[in-house]
Design an enzyme around this catalytic site. Structure first.
Site, short mmCIF file in Angstrom:
data_model
loop_
_atom_site.label_atom_id
_atom_site.label_comp_id
_atom_site.label_asym_id
_atom_site.label_seq_id
_atom_site.Cartn_x
_atom_site.Cartn_y
_atom_site.Cartn_z
N LYS A 79 0.81 -1.21 0.00
CA LYS A 79 0.00 0.00 0.00
C LYS A 79 0.86 1.27 0.00
O LYS A 79 2.06 1.22 0.27
CB LYS A 79 -0.95 -0.02 1.20
CG LYS A 79 -1.97 -1.15 1.11
CD LYS A 79 -2.94 -1.13 2.28
CE LYS A 79 -3.96 -2.25 2.18
NZ LYS A 79 -4.90 -2.22 3.33
N TYR A 129 -12.45 -2.04 -4.58
CA TYR A 129 -13.05 -2.18 -3.25
C TYR A 129 -14.57 -2.06 -3.28
O TYR A 129 -15.19 -1.77 -2.26
CB TYR A 129 -12.46 -1.13 -2.29
CG TYR A 129 -11.03 -1.44 -1.91
CD1 TYR A 129 -10.72 -2.50 -1.07
CD2 TYR A 129 -9.98 -0.68 -2.41
CE1 TYR A 129 -9.41 -2.79 -0.74
CE2 TYR A 129 -8.66 -0.96 -2.07
CZ TYR A 129 -8.40 -2.02 -1.23
OH TYR A 129 -7.09 -2.31 -0.90
N PHE A 184 -16.07 3.05 6.03
CA PHE A 184 -14.67 3.37 5.75
C PHE A 184 -14.35 3.44 4.26
O PHE A 184 -13.22 3.74 3.88
CB PHE A 184 -13.74 2.35 6.42
CG PHE A 184 -13.98 0.93 5.98
CD1 PHE A 184 -13.43 0.44 4.80
CD2 PHE A 184 -14.75 0.06 6.75
CE1 PHE A 184 -13.65 -0.86 4.39
CE2 PHE A 184 -14.97 -1.25 6.36
CZ PHE A 184 -14.42 -1.72 5.17
N ARG A 195 -1.62 -14.60 3.60
CA ARG A 195 -2.41 -14.01 4.69
C ARG A 195 -1.70 -14.21 6.03
O ARG A 195 -1.70 -13.32 6.88
CB ARG A 195 -3.83 -14.58 4.70
CG ARG A 195 -4.60 -14.11 3.44
CD ARG A 195 -6.05 -14.40 3.49
NE ARG A 195 -6.75 -13.57 4.47
CZ ARG A 195 -7.04 -12.28 4.32
NH1 ARG A 195 -6.66 -11.64 3.22
NH2 ARG A 195 -7.69 -11.62 5.25
N THR A 217 -5.49 -7.87 10.21
CA THR A 217 -5.78 -6.55 9.61
C THR A 217 -5.34 -5.42 10.52
O THR A 217 -4.78 -4.42 10.05
CB THR A 217 -7.29 -6.44 9.33
OG1 THR A 217 -7.68 -7.53 8.48
CG2 THR A 217 -7.63 -5.13 8.63
N ARG A 237 2.35 -6.73 8.76
CA ARG A 237 1.50 -5.68 9.35
C ARG A 237 1.96 -5.32 10.76
O ARG A 237 1.90 -4.15 11.13
CB ARG A 237 0.04 -6.13 9.33
CG ARG A 237 -0.54 -6.11 7.92
CD ARG A 237 -1.92 -6.67 7.88
NE ARG A 237 -2.56 -6.45 6.58
CZ ARG A 237 -3.64 -7.10 6.18
NH1 ARG A 237 -4.20 -8.02 6.97
NH2 ARG A 237 -4.16 -6.85 5.00
N ASN A 280 -2.51 -0.48 7.01
CA ASN A 280 -1.82 -1.66 7.54
C ASN A 280 -0.70 -2.16 6.64
O ASN A 280 -0.06 -3.14 6.94
CB ASN A 280 -2.83 -2.77 7.85
CG ASN A 280 -3.62 -3.20 6.64
OD1 ASN A 280 -3.21 -3.04 5.50
ND2 ASN A 280 -4.79 -3.77 6.89
N HIS A 286 -2.09 -5.65 1.26
CA HIS A 286 -3.37 -6.29 0.99
C HIS A 286 -3.10 -7.68 0.45
O HIS A 286 -2.10 -7.90 -0.24
CB HIS A 286 -4.16 -5.50 -0.07
CG HIS A 286 -5.31 -6.28 -0.65
ND1 HIS A 286 -6.56 -6.30 -0.06
CD2 HIS A 286 -5.39 -7.09 -1.73
CE1 HIS A 286 -7.35 -7.08 -0.78
NE2 HIS A 286 -6.67 -7.57 -1.80
N GLU A 346 -9.21 -10.64 -8.35
CA GLU A 346 -8.34 -9.50 -8.10
C GLU A 346 -7.15 -9.47 -9.07
O GLU A 346 -6.75 -8.40 -9.54
CB GLU A 346 -7.86 -9.52 -6.65
CG GLU A 346 -8.98 -9.24 -5.67
CD GLU A 346 -8.55 -9.31 -4.22
OE1 GLU A 346 -9.37 -8.96 -3.37
OE2 GLU A 346 -7.40 -9.72 -3.93
#
Length: 133
Positions: free
Chosen positions: A9, A49, A57, A85, A91, A102, A112, A115, A126
């Site tokens: 990110k 998203y 949010f 993950r 998260t 994270r 965080n 993704h 995705e």
């Protein structure tokens, strides 16, 4: 072999942590099959998203994800979705396990740092969204 989408990110790209994240990924046994640095447009972020459109949010998430470039990757390894993950961590960085990305580099639930797809079906969708078929 399985593939998953990974995104570094804007906050981690801005903090010049991309090299560290790539090292963690490669040392954990992932193959990076495709990758690109990209400045998301508002339409791209909203489309990606879209499932969160009704969540409170959504607007701030889109604003954050368009605030700077992101690094998009297709990662491949056995059980890629689950493995990525686990490497990302929870998260909320404060609740993430030690030594996860994270926990190490995330700043908040929204910022965080990374993704990852939450299922193989999401991963396929995705990856197509950003990389085509």
């Amino acid at each position: 072999m399985e593939q998953t989408l990974a995104i570094v990110k804007p906050n981690l790209v801005k903090r010049k942590l991309l090299g560290r994240i790539l090292t963690i990924i490669e040392e954990d046994g992932f193959d990076i099959k495709d990758a690109r640095l990209k400045q998301l447009t508002q339409n791209e972020a909203e489309g990606f998203y879209a499932e969160h459109k009704q969540r409170p949010f959504f607007t701030s998430l889109v604003k954050f994800m368009t605030s700077g470039p992101v690094f998009l990757m297709v990662l491949e390894t056995p059980s890629a979705v689950e493995k990525w993950r686990n490497l990302m961590g929870a998260t909320d960085p404060a609740k993430a396990a030690p030594h996860t990305i994270r926990r190490l580099y995330g700043e908040s639930i929204e910022a965080n740092g990374v993704h990852g797809s939450d299922s193989q079906i999401s991963a396929e969708r995705e990856i197509r969204f950003f990389f085509g078929s």
